[in-house]
Design an enzyme around this catalytic site. Structure first.
Site, PDB file in Angstrom:
ATOM      1  N   GLY A  50       0.787  -1.229   0.000  1.00 47.84           N
ATOM      2  CA  GLY A  50       0.000   0.000   0.000  1.00 47.84           C
ATOM      3  C   GLY A  50       0.818   1.279   0.000  1.00 47.84           C
ATOM      4  O   GLY A  50       0.283   2.356   0.222  1.00 47.84           O
ATOM      5  N   THR A  51       2.098   1.161  -0.272  1.00 41.93           N
ATOM      6  CA  THR A  51       2.984   2.328  -0.307  1.00 41.93           C
ATOM      7  C   THR A  51       2.467   3.383  -1.277  1.00 41.93           C
ATOM      8  O   THR A  51       2.335   4.565  -0.928  1.00 41.93           O
ATOM      9  CB  THR A  51       4.394   1.902  -0.780  1.00 41.93           C
ATOM     10  N   THR A  52       2.207   2.961  -2.483  1.00 43.12           N
ATOM     11  CA  THR A  52       1.808   3.888  -3.542  1.00 43.12           C
ATOM     12  C   THR A  52       0.463   4.535  -3.212  1.00 43.12           C
ATOM     13  O   THR A  52       0.250   5.721  -3.462  1.00 43.12           O
ATOM     14  CB  THR A  52       1.706   3.114  -4.882  1.00 43.12           C
ATOM     15  N   TRP A  76       7.267   9.489  -7.234  1.00 43.89           N
ATOM     16  CA  TRP A  76       8.617   9.393  -6.672  1.00 43.89           C
ATOM     17  C   TRP A  76       9.242  10.774  -6.483  1.00 43.89           C
ATOM     18  O   TRP A  76      10.243  10.924  -5.811  1.00 43.89           O
ATOM     19  CB  TRP A  76       9.515   8.512  -7.543  1.00 43.89           C
ATOM     20  N   HIS A 103      11.480   1.881   2.442  1.00 43.49           N
ATOM     21  CA  HIS A 103      11.285   0.504   2.878  1.00 43.49           C
ATOM     22  C   HIS A 103      12.351   0.129   3.909  1.00 43.49           C
ATOM     23  O   HIS A 103      12.593  -1.042   4.157  1.00 43.49           O
ATOM     24  CB  HIS A 103      11.410  -0.458   1.691  1.00 43.49           C
ATOM     25  N   ARG A 121      -0.150  -4.988   5.519  1.00 50.11           N
ATOM     26  CA  ARG A 121      -1.164  -5.721   4.747  1.00 50.11           C
ATOM     27  C   ARG A 121      -1.065  -7.202   5.066  1.00 50.11           C
ATOM     28  O   ARG A 121       0.026  -7.691   5.398  1.00 50.11           O
ATOM     29  CB  ARG A 121      -0.892  -5.482   3.246  1.00 50.11           C
ATOM     30  N   SER A 129       1.050 -10.200  -4.330  1.00 51.82           N
ATOM     31  CA  SER A 129       1.310  -8.946  -5.031  1.00 51.82           C
ATOM     32  C   SER A 129       2.786  -8.824  -5.389  1.00 51.82           C
ATOM     33  O   SER A 129       3.150  -8.432  -6.511  1.00 51.82           O
ATOM     34  CB  SER A 129       0.874  -7.783  -4.139  1.00 51.82           C
ATOM     35  N   LYS A 242      -4.583  -5.522  -9.082  1.00 53.70           N
ATOM     36  CA  LYS A 242      -5.988  -5.786  -8.728  1.00 53.70           C
ATOM     37  C   LYS A 242      -6.468  -4.872  -7.615  1.00 53.70           C
ATOM     38  O   LYS A 242      -7.616  -4.461  -7.602  1.00 53.70           O
ATOM     39  CB  LYS A 242      -6.169  -7.239  -8.281  1.00 53.70           C
TER      40      LYS A 242
HETATM   41  P1  A3P Z   1      -2.027  -5.833  -5.892  1.00 57.41           P
HETATM   42  O1  A3P Z   1      -0.775  -6.349  -6.541  1.00 57.41           O
HETATM   43  O2  A3P Z   1      -2.631  -6.831  -4.939  1.00 57.41           O
HETATM   44  O3  A3P Z   1      -3.028  -5.309  -6.879  1.00 57.41           O
HETATM   45  P2  A3P Z   1       2.999  -1.019  -2.946  1.00 57.41           P
HETATM   46  O4  A3P Z   1       2.621   0.309  -3.443  1.00 57.41           O
HETATM   47  O5  A3P Z   1       3.333  -1.045  -1.463  1.00 57.41           O
HETATM   48  O6  A3P Z   1       4.076  -1.674  -3.757  1.00 57.41           O
HETATM   49  O7  A3P Z   1       1.692  -1.963  -3.062  1.00 57.41           O
HETATM   50  C1  A3P Z   1       1.181  -2.326  -4.331  1.00 57.41           C
HETATM   51  C2  A3P Z   1      -0.212  -2.909  -4.116  1.00 57.41           C
HETATM   52  O8  A3P Z   1      -1.096  -1.863  -3.701  1.00 57.41           O
HETATM   53  C3  A3P Z   1      -0.787  -3.493  -5.397  1.00 57.41           C
HETATM   54  O9  A3P Z   1      -1.616  -4.580  -4.969  1.00 57.41           O
HETATM   55  C4  A3P Z   1      -1.630  -2.325  -5.909  1.00 57.41           C
HETATM   56  O10 A3P Z   1      -2.650  -2.696  -6.821  1.00 57.41           O
HETATM   57  C5  A3P Z   1      -2.218  -1.844  -4.588  1.00 57.41           C
HETATM   58  N1  A3P Z   1      -2.773  -0.506  -4.677  1.00 57.41           N
HETATM   59  C6  A3P Z   1      -2.189   0.637  -5.098  1.00 57.41           C
HETATM   60  N2  A3P Z   1      -3.052   1.662  -5.092  1.00 57.41           N
HETATM   61  C7  A3P Z   1      -4.241   1.158  -4.665  1.00 57.41           C
HETATM   62  C8  A3P Z   1      -5.548   1.710  -4.460  1.00 57.41           C
HETATM   63  N3  A3P Z   1      -5.823   2.980  -4.713  1.00 57.41           N
HETATM   64  N4  A3P Z   1      -6.534   0.893  -4.023  1.00 57.41           N
HETATM   65  C9  A3P Z   1      -6.285  -0.399  -3.759  1.00 57.41           C
HETATM   66  N5  A3P Z   1      -5.073  -0.983  -3.934  1.00 57.41           N
HETATM   67  C10 A3P Z   1      -4.070  -0.212  -4.379  1.00 57.41           C
END
Ligand code: A3P
Length: 279
Positions: A50-52, A76, A103, A121, A129, A242
């Site tokens: 959920g970083t992004t 970034w 991280h 998560r 993921s 997803k």
């Molecule tokens: P999935 O691969 O299960 O779809 P991070 O940013 O820490 O690398 O995490 C990436 C995961 O967060 C991915 O999961 C991505 O789809 C999910 N993600 C990013 N933005 C999201 C949002 N707005 N709602 C739900 N999931 C989100």
């Protein structure tokens, strides 16, 4: 109430620095800010957790719901990775108030004396993921199979190391840090209320809309589609894959699930978690 308008002073090196140091343990997507009390909370996220998403939410909170920065500045650059900042001077150059992502292990933000938001998560969904992310990321080894990857994940021999150590490390610091724990699953339930930011209802609605999975999937400033193919092979799938809770159920066999549960119990049995994931 939230005078975070210093977006123009944010810096970052957009491309070519996305490969984290493989010697670093799992980190958290950490967003840190020293401005007003509501955003003094920390944000940490193990990779693929959920970083992004948190970067986007905090960008919108910083801008009081104004979507322009999130639509025109790559994430970034809005929330530079601490791993890419090599000196105190470079850190100061990121401007203030600042939003950083990392991280890195728990001791790093503690040393910096900053507040942190930690996003965790369900590790089963993290494993799935992260497995798919390995197909995209050219700087990570190709996982031969999900089964092989899961074994590495449980042994902590994946990029950034052990998920268990990372989460336990941050949980262990909870009494020492100004830290807010949030889970990916909670974000799904209540996107905007967790920080208690005093935004007007209309602004909150706009924030929720902008930070929805579908909106972020289509936002080139958030979905990593701008990353060159040498770094991310976009033909293998999307970073915004997803975005659901519990996708692990469509990947895990009963045996893999039993193995994971055993390992989880061994590692996390006595740990007081902020929320209990559906295991
Ligand atoms: P999935 O691969 O299960 O779809 P991070 O940013 O820490 O690398 O995490 C990436 C995961 O967060 C991915 O999961 C991505 O789809 C999910 N993600 C990013 N933005 C999201 C949002 N707005 N709602 C739900 N999931 C989100």
């Amino acid at each position: 109430p939230c005078p975070h308008t210093a977006l123009g002073t944010w810096h970052g090196d957009p491309l070519g620095k996305l490969s984290p140091d493989p010697t670093q343990p799992w980190g958290a997507g950490a967003m840190m800010c020293r401005a007003t009390p509501w955003c003094h909370g920390p944000a940490l996220t193990p990779t693929s957790a959920g970083t992004t998403w948190m970067q986007e939410i905090l960008t919108l909170l910083f801008s009081l719901g104004d979507a322009r920065p999130a639509k025109t500045i790559p994430n970034w650059e809005r929330a530079p990775w601490l791993e890419q900042i090599y000196s105190r001077e470079a850190l100061q150059n990121t401007g203030s108030p600042r939003l950083l992502t990392t991280h890195l292990p728990a001791r790093v933000p503690r040393a910096l004396g900053v507040p942190v938001i930690y996003v965790a998560r369900n590790p089963k969904d993290v494993a799935v993921s992260f497995y798919h992310f390995h197909h995209l990321a050219k700087f990570l080894p190709d996982p031969s199979s999900f089964d092989a990857f899961l074994t590495q994940f449980l042994e902590g021999t994946v990029h950034y190391g052990s998920w268990f150590d990372h989460v336990k490390g941050w949980l262990g610091q909870r009494h020492l840090l100004d830290i807010l724990y949030v889970t990916y699953e909670e974000l799904h339930q209540r996107l905007s209320s967790f920080l208690g930011c005093p935004l007007a209802p209309g602004t909150l609605a706009a924030l929720e809309q902008h930070c929805s999975f579908s909106a972020m999937r289509d936002n080139a400033m958030a979905n990593y589609s701008l990353i060159p193919a040498e770094i991310m092979d976009h033909s293998q799938g999307r970073f915004m894959r997803k975005g659901v809770v519990g996708d692990w159920r469509s990947h895990f066999s009963p045996e893999q699930n039993a193995l994971f549960n055993r390992r989880y119990q061994e590692e996390m049995g006595d740990t007081e978690l902020p929320s209990q994931w559906p295991m």
